[in-house]
Design an enzyme around this catalytic site. Structure first.
Site, PDB file in Angstrom:
ATOM      1  N   THR A   1       0.875  -1.159   0.000  1.00  0.00           N
ATOM      2  CA  THR A   1       0.000   0.000   0.000  1.00  0.00           C
ATOM      3  C   THR A   1       0.928   1.229   0.000  1.00  0.00           C
ATOM      4  OG1 THR A   1      -1.653  -1.276   1.160  1.00  0.00           O
ATOM      5  CG2 THR A   1      -1.764   1.089   1.477  1.00  0.00           C
TER       6      THR A   1
ATOM      7  N   ASN B   1      -3.568  -3.471  -2.895  1.00  0.00           N
ATOM      8  CA  ASN B   1      -3.430  -4.528  -1.898  1.00  0.00           C
ATOM      9  C   ASN B   1      -2.028  -5.120  -1.975  1.00  0.00           C
ATOM     10  OD1 ASN B   1      -4.134  -6.089   0.273  1.00  0.00           O
ATOM     11  ND2 ASN B   1      -4.954  -7.762  -0.958  1.00  0.00           N
TER      12      ASN B   1
HETATM   13  N1  GLY Z   1      -5.088  -3.908   1.413  1.00  0.00           N
HETATM   14  C1  GLY Z   1      -4.636  -3.572   2.708  1.00  0.00           C
HETATM   15  C2  GLY Z   1      -5.684  -2.860   3.519  1.00  0.00           C
HETATM   16  O1  GLY Z   1      -6.586  -2.276   2.960  1.00  0.00           O
HETATM   17  O2  GLY Z   1      -5.644  -2.878   4.706  1.00  0.00           O
END
Ligand code: GLY
Length: 584
Positions: A392, A412
């Site tokens: 992220t 993600n």
């Molecule tokens: N994809 C990591 C989160 O949204 O926490």
């Protein structure tokens, strides 16, 4: 030593303690740190951008120099990162933008991905009820993606909170130019692309674009992305809806259909970004404002801060086992509640008010012993009233007027589903893995999640993203921060906040200090390489904690603090990675 020598020594000692340097020389575990082993933050009088990529930070500064506000700059940074930081910067993903305007109004833009209409609770299970792996599963390939929210989120932010001085097309332009004219690949990017070559190489379009057809990009080589540039051009000419209803949408839907994906043109047309009301608490009198569901980040952060408020962390010491113990017990309890209670509040009841209630935290705190670790087997979710790739990315922007944006967004996993949609240059997310694909079974981050976060059509998967603001006691912005890192995001933000408030660190010191992580299950404290002394390790073990060293550092936090008295913007990009703050 004669009497004269003794007198002068005493005089020196006295002078030493009444000199301005004296407060810096407090000793003992709780002493504040004036100059830690950390670089000084970047300084700027007007605007500042702290992000993981130097080029993107400069794009944001340029926008502000041309009269744009922090929201305008954030939009341009988000699009630029989609070109220069493809592991997480995106058009094919989603995230959360917290906005605090100079007049104190604070809001949250939710542009999290939505599950396609064809998705359902068991969509990632095979005939034996086991989780599907590889293509067809929730992590890689055409079926792993939720409907992307980034373009709609940026449009909503611009319409409601942009300065009105710069148009959508002007804010998209720096990204278009970077994609069309190319940019020199940094050492970090070249390394990251190579490290992900196995999965990126699975899909011909991705291999062609991101791996240079298998020849790789070398540091300093100019990388052009003409399909992505053309996508930006369409967005400039026809606006954000082009992404959801125009040629871009049709290209995505066609590619999805050709490869058995879940996402349709109707799904893209139906995507909506939403404005949410942030969650708030006070921590030792300082207001903390963060992201509500469908992110768990704000509520879990607040639950932990509320628990920790009852401990004298300052006197324990920044890197002391006692601090880590108290923190771990708070993390254990809040993550147990996350697993049980949290999901998309548009679909399921999430007891946010109860989770962030101070008296609930007090009840939980009473169950914490300072002389023994609890076990996660004994710590079930409480009774409140009423996400190994972590790519992220977070950036923070403050403008000359004092408006601030704290934005975390993602695909993600690093490079998302690894699939570039044919003809668009867009890498798609694998955000569907943030749902509980099989409730009770760990996801990519080892996170156990419950029925509330089960897959359902048009639902948003639960996130841990935690873009956050902390205010001074007079109600003005003190600092804003956030980080990547799946579930570690929340604990990274927690530790940055307590490093500042409890240990008097400046924003760079607070970001750079070592971090630990505990997420209820697995029942272990993870620490960073070189991040914990052997003594502290042993002290925690003797309390009954299990500890594991992470293979790499935790998080990549980017924060900006407003210096007291001068108003100077202090930009802090995490020393763990390649980011750089830029200001003017
Ligand atoms: N994809 C990591 C989160 O949204 O926490």
């Amino acid at each position: 030593m004669n009497a004269r020598q003794t007198f002068f020594r005493l005089l020196l000692v006295l002078l030493f303690f009444v000199s301005p340097a004296a407060p810096l020389l407090k000793v003992g575990p709780g002493a504040g740190v004036a100059r830690a082993a950390s670089r000084t933050p970047a300084r700027a009088r007007r605007g500042m951008v702290a992000s993981t990529d130097r080029t993107a930070s400069r794009v944001g500064v340029d926008v502000m120099k041309r009269g744009g506000n922090a929201v305008d700059a954030a939009i341009a940074v988000a699009f630029a990162l989609a070109v220069t930081y493809p592991a997480a910067g995106n058009l094919g993903g989603g995230g959360f933008m917290m906005i605090r305007l100079r007049d104190g109004r604070t809001t949250a833009i939710d542009y999290r991905e939505m599950a396609p209409a064809a998705a359902h609770r068991d969509v990632y299970l095979d005939e034996r009820g086991e989780l599907k792996k590889g293509e067809g599963g929730s992590l890689v390939g055409y079926r792993a993606s939720g409907v992307p929210g980034t373009v709609a989120g940026m449009e909503l932010a611009l319409k409601k909170y942009g300065s009105g001085k710069l148009s959508w097309a002007q804010l998209v332009e720096p990204a278009r130019r970077l994609a069309a004219e190319g940019f020199p690949v940094s050492y970090g990017l070249a390394r990251s692309l190579r490290a992900n070559a196995k999965d990126l190489g699975l899909y011909p379009e991705t291999k062609r674009i991101h791996l240079n057809g298998g020849r790789f990009y070398e540091e300093g080589q100019v990388w052009r992305q003409p399909e992505l540039a053309a996508t930006f051009t369409r967005m400039q000419r026809l606006g954000a809806r082009e992404f959801y209803e125009g040629r871009t949408a049709r290209l995505i839907a066609d590619d999805m259909r050709a490869h058995g994906g879940l996402m349709t043109l109707e799904d893209l047309k139906g995507y909506v970004a939403k404005e949410r009301v942030p969650v708030r608490t006070t921590y030792r009198g300082f207001e903390v404002i963060s992201m509500p569901p469908p992110s768990s980040g704000g509520a879990v952060l607040i639950e932990m801060l509320n628990i920790l408020e009852g401990f004298d962390l300052r006197n324990m010491g920044a890197s002391a086992s006692e601090r880590y113990h108290a923190q771990t017990e708070a993390m254990r309890r809040a993550f147990a509640d996350r697993a049980e209670y949290m999901g998309d509040a548009d679909f399921v009841k999430v007891p946010v008010a109860g989770l962030i209630d101070k008296s609930y935290a007090e009840r939980l705190r009473r169950g914490i012993s300072m002389s023994r670790a609890s076990t996660s087997a004994e710590v079930k979710a409480g009774r409140p009233a009423g996400a190994e790739s972590e790519e992220t990315t977070h950036f923070t922007v403050v403008d000359a007027e004092g408006n601030c944006v704290s934005n975390t967004y993602t695909l993600n996993d690093g490079y998302g589903s690894k699939v570039v949609m044919k003809g668009t240059g867009i890498l798609m997310n694998d955000e569907m893995d943030d749902f509980a694909a099989k409730p009770g079974t760990p996801n990519m981050f080892g996170l156990i999640q419950g029925e509330r976060n089960a897959v359902a059509p048009r639902k948003r998967p639960l996130s841990a993203m935690t873009p956050t603001f902390v205010l001074r006691k007079d109600g003005t912005l003190w600092f804003a921060v956030g980080s990547p890192g799946g579930p570690t995001i929340i604990n990274t933000v927690l530790q940055v906040i307590t490093n500042v408030i409890d240990f008097d660190m400046n924003i760079q010191q607070a970001v750079d200090a070592p971090r630990i992580h505990h997420q209820w299950l697995p029942d272990e404290i993870v620490y960073e390489p070189y991040g914990m002394s052997a003594d502290t390790f042993r002290a925690l073990e003797s309390l009954g904690h299990r500890l594991t060293q992470r293979p790499r550092y935790m998080g990549d936090a980017h924060g900006i603090m407003i210096e007291e008295g001068t108003g100077v913007r202090l930009g802090a990009s995490d020393s763990r990675n390649y980011g750089e703050s830029a200001g003017y």
